[in-house]
Design a protein around this motif. Structure first.
Motif, PDB file in Angstrom:
ATOM      1  N   ILE A   1     -40.531   0.791  60.993  1.00  0.00           N
ATOM      2  CA  ILE A   1     -40.239   0.909  59.521  1.00  0.00           C
ATOM      3  C   ILE A   1     -38.848   0.261  59.195  1.00  0.00           C
ATOM      4  CG2 ILE A   1     -39.533   1.496  57.113  1.00  0.00           C
ATOM      5  CD1 ILE A   1     -40.926   4.365  57.894  1.00  0.00           C
ATOM      6  N   ILE A   2     -39.410  -1.242  59.067  1.00  0.00           N
ATOM      7  CA  ILE A   2     -38.482  -2.315  59.883  1.00  0.00           C
ATOM      8  C   ILE A   2     -38.022  -2.324  57.713  1.00  0.00           C
ATOM      9  CG2 ILE A   2     -38.591  -4.991  60.137  1.00  0.00           C
ATOM     10  CD1 ILE A   2     -41.088  -4.221  61.960  1.00  0.00           C
ATOM     11  N   LYS A   3     -36.662  -3.224  58.066  1.00  0.00           N
ATOM     12  CA  LYS A   3     -35.850  -3.349  56.481  1.00  0.00           C
ATOM     13  C   LYS A   3     -36.205  -5.141  55.749  1.00  0.00           C
ATOM     14  CE  LYS A   3     -33.159  -3.736  53.219  1.00  0.00           C
ATOM     15  NZ  LYS A   3     -32.934  -2.678  52.294  1.00  0.00           N
ATOM     16  N   LYS A   4     -37.177  -5.171  54.223  1.00  0.00           N
ATOM     17  CA  LYS A   4     -37.240  -5.367  53.998  1.00  0.00           C
ATOM     18  C   LYS A   4     -36.885  -5.763  52.584  1.00  0.00           C
ATOM     19  CE  LYS A   4     -41.255  -3.653  51.454  1.00  0.00           C
ATOM     20  NZ  LYS A   4     -42.855  -3.614  51.600  1.00  0.00           N
ATOM     21  N   ASN A   5     -37.308  -7.206  52.018  1.00  0.00           N
ATOM     22  CA  ASN A   5     -36.248  -7.539  50.708  1.00  0.00           C
ATOM     23  C   ASN A   5     -36.943  -7.577  49.638  1.00  0.00           C
ATOM     24  OD1 ASN A   5     -33.893  -7.928  48.779  1.00  0.00           O
ATOM     25  ND2 ASN A   5     -32.865  -8.940  50.065  1.00  0.00           N
TER      26      ASN A   5
ATOM     27  N   GLN B   1     -20.575 -15.087  50.775  1.00  0.00           N
ATOM     28  CA  GLN B   1     -21.882 -14.110  50.893  1.00  0.00           C
ATOM     29  C   GLN B   1     -22.623 -14.429  50.444  1.00  0.00           C
ATOM     30  OE1 GLN B   1     -18.298 -14.536  49.737  1.00  0.00           O
ATOM     31  NE2 GLN B   1     -17.565 -12.720  50.752  1.00  0.00           N
ATOM     32  N   THR B   2     -23.032 -16.193  49.632  1.00  0.00           N
ATOM     33  CA  THR B   2     -24.824 -16.751  49.855  1.00  0.00           C
ATOM     34  C   THR B   2     -25.556 -16.526  50.682  1.00  0.00           C
ATOM     35  OG1 THR B   2     -23.083 -17.302  47.941  1.00  0.00           O
ATOM     36  CG2 THR B   2     -25.528 -18.980  48.793  1.00  0.00           C
ATOM     37  N   SER B   3     -26.775 -16.705  50.666  1.00  0.00           N
ATOM     38  CA  SER B   3     -27.463 -16.888  51.144  1.00  0.00           C
ATOM     39  C   SER B   3     -27.852 -18.212  52.462  1.00  0.00           C
ATOM     40  CB  SER B   3     -28.765 -16.485  51.045  1.00  0.00           C
ATOM     41  OG  SER B   3     -28.320 -14.958  50.518  1.00  0.00           O
ATOM     42  N   SER B   4     -28.275 -18.139  53.754  1.00  0.00           N
ATOM     43  CA  SER B   4     -29.487 -18.875  53.539  1.00  0.00           C
ATOM     44  C   SER B   4     -30.837 -18.938  53.783  1.00  0.00           C
ATOM     45  CB  SER B   4     -28.610 -19.444  55.398  1.00  0.00           C
ATOM     46  OG  SER B   4     -29.589 -21.056  55.990  1.00  0.00           O
TER      47      SER B   4
ATOM     48  N   LYS C   1     -25.880 -14.279  55.685  1.00  0.00           N
ATOM     49  CA  LYS C   1     -27.581 -13.307  55.283  1.00  0.00           C
ATOM     50  C   LYS C   1     -27.716 -14.561  55.445  1.00  0.00           C
ATOM     51  CE  LYS C   1     -24.970 -11.155  51.141  1.00  0.00           C
ATOM     52  NZ  LYS C   1     -24.587 -10.399  49.450  1.00  0.00           N
ATOM     53  N   ILE C   2     -29.073 -13.902  55.943  1.00  0.00           N
ATOM     54  CA  ILE C   2     -30.531 -15.350  56.115  1.00  0.00           C
ATOM     55  C   ILE C   2     -31.403 -14.612  55.444  1.00  0.00           C
ATOM     56  CG2 ILE C   2     -31.924 -16.238  57.651  1.00  0.00           C
ATOM     57  CD1 ILE C   2     -29.149 -16.798  58.882  1.00  0.00           C
ATOM     58  N   ALA C   3     -32.383 -15.668  54.209  1.00  0.00           N
ATOM     59  CA  ALA C   3     -33.648 -15.140  54.053  1.00  0.00           C
ATOM     60  C   ALA C   3     -34.728 -15.628  54.676  1.00  0.00           C
ATOM     61  CB  ALA C   3     -33.557 -14.929  52.429  1.00  0.00           C
ATOM     62  N   VAL C   4     -36.119 -14.908  54.461  1.00  0.00           N
ATOM     63  CA  VAL C   4     -36.850 -15.557  54.670  1.00  0.00           C
ATOM     64  C   VAL C   4     -38.476 -15.481  53.767  1.00  0.00           C
ATOM     65  CG1 VAL C   4     -38.231 -15.565  56.629  1.00  0.00           C
ATOM     66  CG2 VAL C   4     -36.627 -15.430  57.966  1.00  0.00           C
TER      67      VAL C   4
ATOM     68  N   GLY D   1     -28.919 -14.125  46.509  1.00  0.00           N
ATOM     69  CA  GLY D   1     -28.053 -12.433  47.608  1.00  0.00           C
ATOM     70  C   GLY D   1     -29.244 -12.311  48.846  1.00  0.00           C
ATOM     71  N   LEU D   2     -30.258 -12.729  48.604  1.00  0.00           N
ATOM     72  CA  LEU D   2     -31.367 -12.515  49.407  1.00  0.00           C
ATOM     73  C   LEU D   2     -31.066 -12.276  50.935  1.00  0.00           C
ATOM     74  CD1 LEU D   2     -34.371 -13.558  47.513  1.00  0.00           C
ATOM     75  CD2 LEU D   2     -33.880 -11.350  47.354  1.00  0.00           C
ATOM     76  N   GLU D   3     -31.833 -11.476  50.923  1.00  0.00           N
ATOM     77  CA  GLU D   3     -31.515 -10.957  52.840  1.00  0.00           C
ATOM     78  C   GLU D   3     -33.001 -10.396  53.501  1.00  0.00           C
ATOM     79  OE1 GLU D   3     -28.595  -8.848  54.338  1.00  0.00           O
ATOM     80  OE2 GLU D   3     -27.479  -7.839  52.429  1.00  0.00           O
ATOM     81  N   GLY D   4     -32.702 -10.909  54.981  1.00  0.00           N
ATOM     82  CA  GLY D   4     -34.235 -10.215  55.256  1.00  0.00           C
ATOM     83  C   GLY D   4     -35.190 -10.808  55.051  1.00  0.00           C
ATOM     84  N   ILE D   5     -36.455 -10.501  55.422  1.00  0.00           N
ATOM     85  CA  ILE D   5     -37.915 -11.068  55.496  1.00  0.00           C
ATOM     86  C   ILE D   5     -38.684 -10.463  53.986  1.00  0.00           C
ATOM     87  CG2 ILE D   5     -40.508 -10.692  56.018  1.00  0.00           C
ATOM     88  CD1 ILE D   5     -39.262  -9.785  58.780  1.00  0.00           C
TER      89      ILE D   5
END
Length: 577
Positions: A368-372, A504-507, A535-538, A565-569
């Motif tokens: 169970i993998i983290k998603k946003n 704090q802002t995502s890439s 934070k990295i968001a995909v 502020g999104l992060e993760g997939i």
């Protein structure tokens, strides 16, 4: 009246304590309150008379454990963690603990904790099989608080919470309605004295450590933990009102709190008494569905157990009435019962099993993998100041598809297929176009300009976001390399200050499809956050299409503040589809 232990009101500290306990103790067959106290002192996570570490233990120590400060602080943490479903008793011993499957996810998977904390506090319910308590109220407390606030002009005072949600059987519609009417009648008096009198009556009626009666101050201290949770989850904020004849600090539902409360109305709330009426197969199906549903709402990818969830949902459809289920097994039932239903075997830990234990944890992370989750439920409209010839052309294309009676989902599938063969020349401007429709000032970088290392930039006065783009001509699925480049983009932007941003802002990374190996990518993203704090968001292109099309068609999008502020997939959920 419901009572809450109070080891502290800082939820971030509690989470840090849990992670440290897991790091130090998860290899033990079981651990107890003394082990917890030693870990807390070793990690300087517990203070006594202004001291931490061994000095704190020495100052707090007492041969009588009931007066030992360090031991009792550890005991309070253990109780809170059991209530939250992170620890459970084993060996039928009052203080022999193991980490639960949910606790493993909180502590070992290394993901952002807030959404899982939300699900666990909503999962708290009484009565249950995990805690031996003196109070008799039948209540899902935090759900009751939010639903109570909906009935009381979105506001609640601390003492009203004690007289109301902390002292009601919320599984009785009559009792809940009477509680609401009682608080409304108190408000009509406009008298703080009347409110205080009722609180004094309640305090005197309570039993504390087998002694009759509690002080008002002791009763009010029981609200410190729940109020800190309500604020931590972003469900309430403070507001001053003079409902009782003087200015007093009330809690007021935030928009997110109100949204959460309204969602609770749509769930099927199942309690221990409901569970006990079920057959063995239905009980096991409910345990699995309840556990995985919690993790799904907390932003974990449950695709690998979706078939099992669908099967279980169908088996107990007559019980759930086809609704999403609100049932937290580890907060309701004993450890062994839940583990058996989840097919998780409790085995003694030995040094020779270290590699096996590590493999189990990797299985958890991959299972169970983290998603946003991004829900497109924010009223918005296209910002005409951001429109270009490309955005106008895209909007016209979407409107033509609408005229052909295509649904939002069908439109997204058509667009994804249309751009399957794109190279950089077509795909990079497309990403710029989509983000502009979404509502941010995105600009593709100019070719050959070394100072602009990123492929595109969301320009903002304070929170600019670099974007790494991979066209399907470069790679069909987002790769590990793209994640590393997104990190480099963030570092370069902070160093060169070409545009203003903060840590704090995502890439962002945008590709044609999500990563093939989600577990590996998710782990790298988390490693980057833990090491660098970034934070990295995909995003896959389908997610951006869905966000843009939803704004065009339904005038619903994401609150832009959340975008930063999104992060993760990222998983985009279109609630109107």
């Amino acid at each position: 009246m419901i009572r809450f232990r109070n080891p502290g009101s800082d939820l971030d500290t509690m989470i840090a304590v849990l992670k440290q306990l897991y790091h130090e103790l998860h290899e033990k067959d079981f651990f107890d309150n003394t082990d917890i106290a030693k870990v807390l002192s070793k990690a300087n996570l517990m203070a006594s008379s202004g001291f931490t570490g061994d000095k704190a233990v020495a100052l707090g120590a007492n041969t009588n454990k009931s007066r030992d400060k360090t031991y009792n602080n550890a005991k309070m943490y253990a109780e809170i963690f059991r209530i939250l479903g992170f620890l459970s008793i084993v060996n039928d011993a009052a203080s022999n603990y193991r980490f639960t499957f949910i606790g493993e996810h909180m502590a070992a998977a290394g993901v952002d904790a807030k959404l899982l904390i939300e699900q666990c506090v909503l999962g708290m319910n009484n009565p249950n099989r995990i805690m031996d308590v003196s109070y008799k109220e039948s209540v899902r407390f935090f759900s009751c608080v939010l639903l109570t606030m909906l009935e009381l002009d979105d506001m609640l005072y601390r003492d009203e919470m004690i007289l109301g949600p902390m002292s009601v059987n919320d599984n009785s519609e009559e009792d809940f309605t009477n509680m609401i009417d009682f608080i409304k009648s108190l408000r009509k008096t406009k008298s703080e004295r009347k409110l205080s009198t009722e609180l004094e009556k309640l305090a005197k009626s309570q039993t504390d450590n087998k002694k009759e009666g509690m002080t008002v101050n002791s009763v009010q201290n029981c609200t410190r933990f729940p109020i800190s949770v309500l604020k931590y989850c972003g469900w309430v904020e403070n507001i001053r009102c003079n409902i009782y004849g003087k200015s007093m600090v009330f809690m007021k539902l935030t928009p997110y709190g109100k949204e959460t409360a309204n969602k609770l109305k749509t769930y099927k709330d199942i309690r221990l008494e409901d569970y006990e009426k079920l057959s063995k197969s239905h009980r096991e199906a409910l345990i699995r569905l309840g556990t995985y549903s919690m993790l799904g709402r907390a932003g974990f990818e449950t695709n690998v157990v979706q078939a099992e969830m669908d099967k279980d949902a169908k088996e107990i459809e007559s019980i759930t009435e086809g609704k999403e289920v609100l049932f937290s097994p580890y907060q309701t039932l004993d450890f062994i019962t839940v583990n058996d239903a989840l097919n998780l075997q409790l085995t003694p830990y030995t040094a020779s099993q270290k590699n096996q234990q590590s493999a189990v944890l990797k299985t958890y992370a991959k299972r169970i993998i983290k998603k946003n989750v991004v829900e497109l439920d924010y009223n918005t409209a296209i910002n005409q100041n951001l429109m270009t010839e490309d955005t106008d052309n895209f909007i016209r294309n979407v409107m033509q598809l609408i005229q052909r009676e295509k649904s939002t989902e069908q439109i997204v599938k058509i667009l994804v297929e249309e751009h399957r063969g794109d190279n950089k020349g077509e795909f990079y401007p497309l990403v710029e176009t989509l983000f502009r429709i979404i509502g941010v000032d995105c600009r593709k970088s100019r070719d050959g300009v070394n100072a602009e290392r990123w492929d595109a930039m969301i320009r903002d006065a304070h929170k600019s976001i670099p974007i790494e783009i991979k066209s399907p001509g470069e790679e069909e699925n987002v790769s590990i390399k793209a994640i590393r480049q997104a990190l480099e983009n963030k570092i370069v932007l902070l160093s060169r200050k070409t545009y203003i941003t903060d840590c704090q802002t995502s890439s962002f990374v945008v590709g044609y499809k999500a990563p093939n190996d989600r577990a590996e990518v998710a782990e790298l993203i988390q490693n980057i956050k833990e090491t660098y704090g970034y934070k990295i968001a995909v995003f896959d292109i389908a997610s951006l299409f869905l966000m843009a099309v939803n704004i065009i068609v339904n005038k619903k999008g994401i609150n832009i503040e959340k975008l930063y502020g999104l992060e993760g997939i990222v998983n985009v959920k279109d609630i109107d589809c």
